[in-house]
Design a protein around this motif. Structure first.
Motif, short mmCIF file in Angstrom:
data_model
loop_
_atom_site.label_atom_id
_atom_site.label_comp_id
_atom_site.label_asym_id
_atom_site.label_seq_id
_atom_site.Cartn_x
_atom_site.Cartn_y
_atom_site.Cartn_z
N ASP A 177 0.85 -1.19 0.00
CA ASP A 177 0.00 0.00 0.00
C ASP A 177 0.89 1.24 0.00
OD1 ASP A 177 -1.99 1.83 0.21
OD2 ASP A 177 -2.74 1.14 2.14
N ARG A 178 0.83 1.98 -1.09
CA ARG A 178 1.71 3.14 -1.25
C ARG A 178 0.94 4.45 -1.11
NH1 ARG A 178 6.87 2.77 -4.15
NH2 ARG A 178 6.28 4.91 -4.14
N ARG A 179 -0.15 4.40 -0.39
CA ARG A 179 -0.97 5.60 -0.26
C ARG A 179 -0.33 6.59 0.71
NH1 ARG A 179 -6.06 1.82 -0.66
NH2 ARG A 179 -6.17 1.87 -2.90
N TYR B 172 -1.30 10.97 -2.77
CA TYR B 172 -2.19 9.97 -3.35
C TYR B 172 -3.65 10.31 -3.00
CZ TYR B 172 -4.31 5.49 -4.48
OH TYR B 172 -5.12 4.51 -5.01
N ASP B 173 -3.89 10.61 -1.73
CA ASP B 173 -5.25 10.93 -1.30
C ASP B 173 -5.77 12.19 -1.99
OD1 ASP B 173 -5.24 8.72 0.37
OD2 ASP B 173 -4.70 9.87 2.16
N LEU C 76 -8.63 2.17 -10.66
CA LEU C 76 -7.82 1.45 -9.70
C LEU C 76 -8.32 0.02 -9.51
CD1 LEU C 76 -7.26 4.39 -7.29
CD2 LEU C 76 -5.59 3.34 -8.80
N ARG D 93 -0.60 -1.49 -11.74
CA ARG D 93 -0.99 -0.80 -10.50
C ARG D 93 0.04 0.27 -10.10
NH1 ARG D 93 -2.60 -4.74 -8.04
NH2 ARG D 93 -4.79 -4.37 -8.47
N PRO D 94 1.34 -0.01 -10.17
CA PRO D 94 2.30 1.06 -9.84
C PRO D 94 2.15 2.30 -10.73
CG PRO D 94 3.40 -1.06 -9.81
CD PRO D 94 2.03 -1.29 -10.39
N GLU E 103 -0.74 3.31 -12.20
CA GLU E 103 -1.97 4.00 -11.78
C GLU E 103 -1.73 4.78 -10.49
OE1 GLU E 103 -4.80 4.57 -13.26
OE2 GLU E 103 -4.30 3.35 -15.00
N GLU E 104 -0.95 4.22 -9.57
CA GLU E 104 -0.63 4.94 -8.34
C GLU E 104 0.22 6.17 -8.64
OE1 GLU E 104 1.13 1.92 -5.90
OE2 GLU E 104 -0.82 1.08 -5.36
N THR F 185 -2.05 8.83 -10.11
CA THR F 185 -2.89 9.40 -9.05
C THR F 185 -2.08 10.36 -8.19
OG1 THR F 185 -4.30 7.45 -9.03
CG2 THR F 185 -4.34 8.84 -7.06
N ARG F 186 -0.91 9.93 -7.77
CA ARG F 186 -0.08 10.72 -6.86
C ARG F 186 0.54 11.94 -7.56
NH1 ARG F 186 2.49 6.83 -5.43
NH2 ARG F 186 1.50 6.45 -3.44
#
Length: 130
Positions: free
Chosen positions: A2-4, A8-9, A28, A36-37, A39-40, A43-44
């Motif tokens: 979990d890299r949130r 990211y938020d 997501l 997934r990396p 997409e993260e 997002t971030r």
């Protein structure tokens, strides 16, 4: 893993506001272990760090994005960002003027692709209003 984090938020918040909760969550949910990396990162970095910066409002950022995607001839991404531009307060007239202006500098073939993509999204958007 979990890299949130805070960026990211913020990015998820921007994505939800621009593309709706379903649009943000769906990207997501459909992510695989392979992408997934990425997409993260989008997002971030894209939405959390850049789209959420002070200095330009989201409507202006949307119009700049439409110009860049027109110049790069990226109609699939342009469709996504036409929806985002509308959510960020851009009018159909403003979208049209950005595409016209960019077409002069980026080339007519890029403009054709952009207008075709925008027409598809705007038609769907207008059908949903009725």
């Amino acid at each position: 893993m979990d890299r949130r984090d805070e960026a990211y938020d913020r990015g998820m918040s921007v994505r939800r506001e621009m593309f709706g909760a379903a649009g943000a969550e769906q990207r997501l949910a459909q992510a695989t272990d392979f992408n997934r990396p990425f997409e993260e990162l989008v997002t971030r970095y894209c939405f959390g760090d850049v789209w959420d910066r002070p200095g330009l409002d989201r409507k202006t950022r949307s119009l700049i994005t439409l110009a860049a995607l027109t110049a790069l001839a990226k109609p699939n991404q342009l469709k996504v960002h036409v929806r985002g531009a509308l959510a960020n307060g851009a009018t159909e007239e403003e979208i049209r003027e950005v595409l016209l202006h960019t077409s002069v500098y980026a080339g007519i073939p890029s403009g054709v692709e952009a207008f075709n993509a925008a027409i598809e999204v705007l038609a769907r958007n207008n059908d949903n209003k009725e």
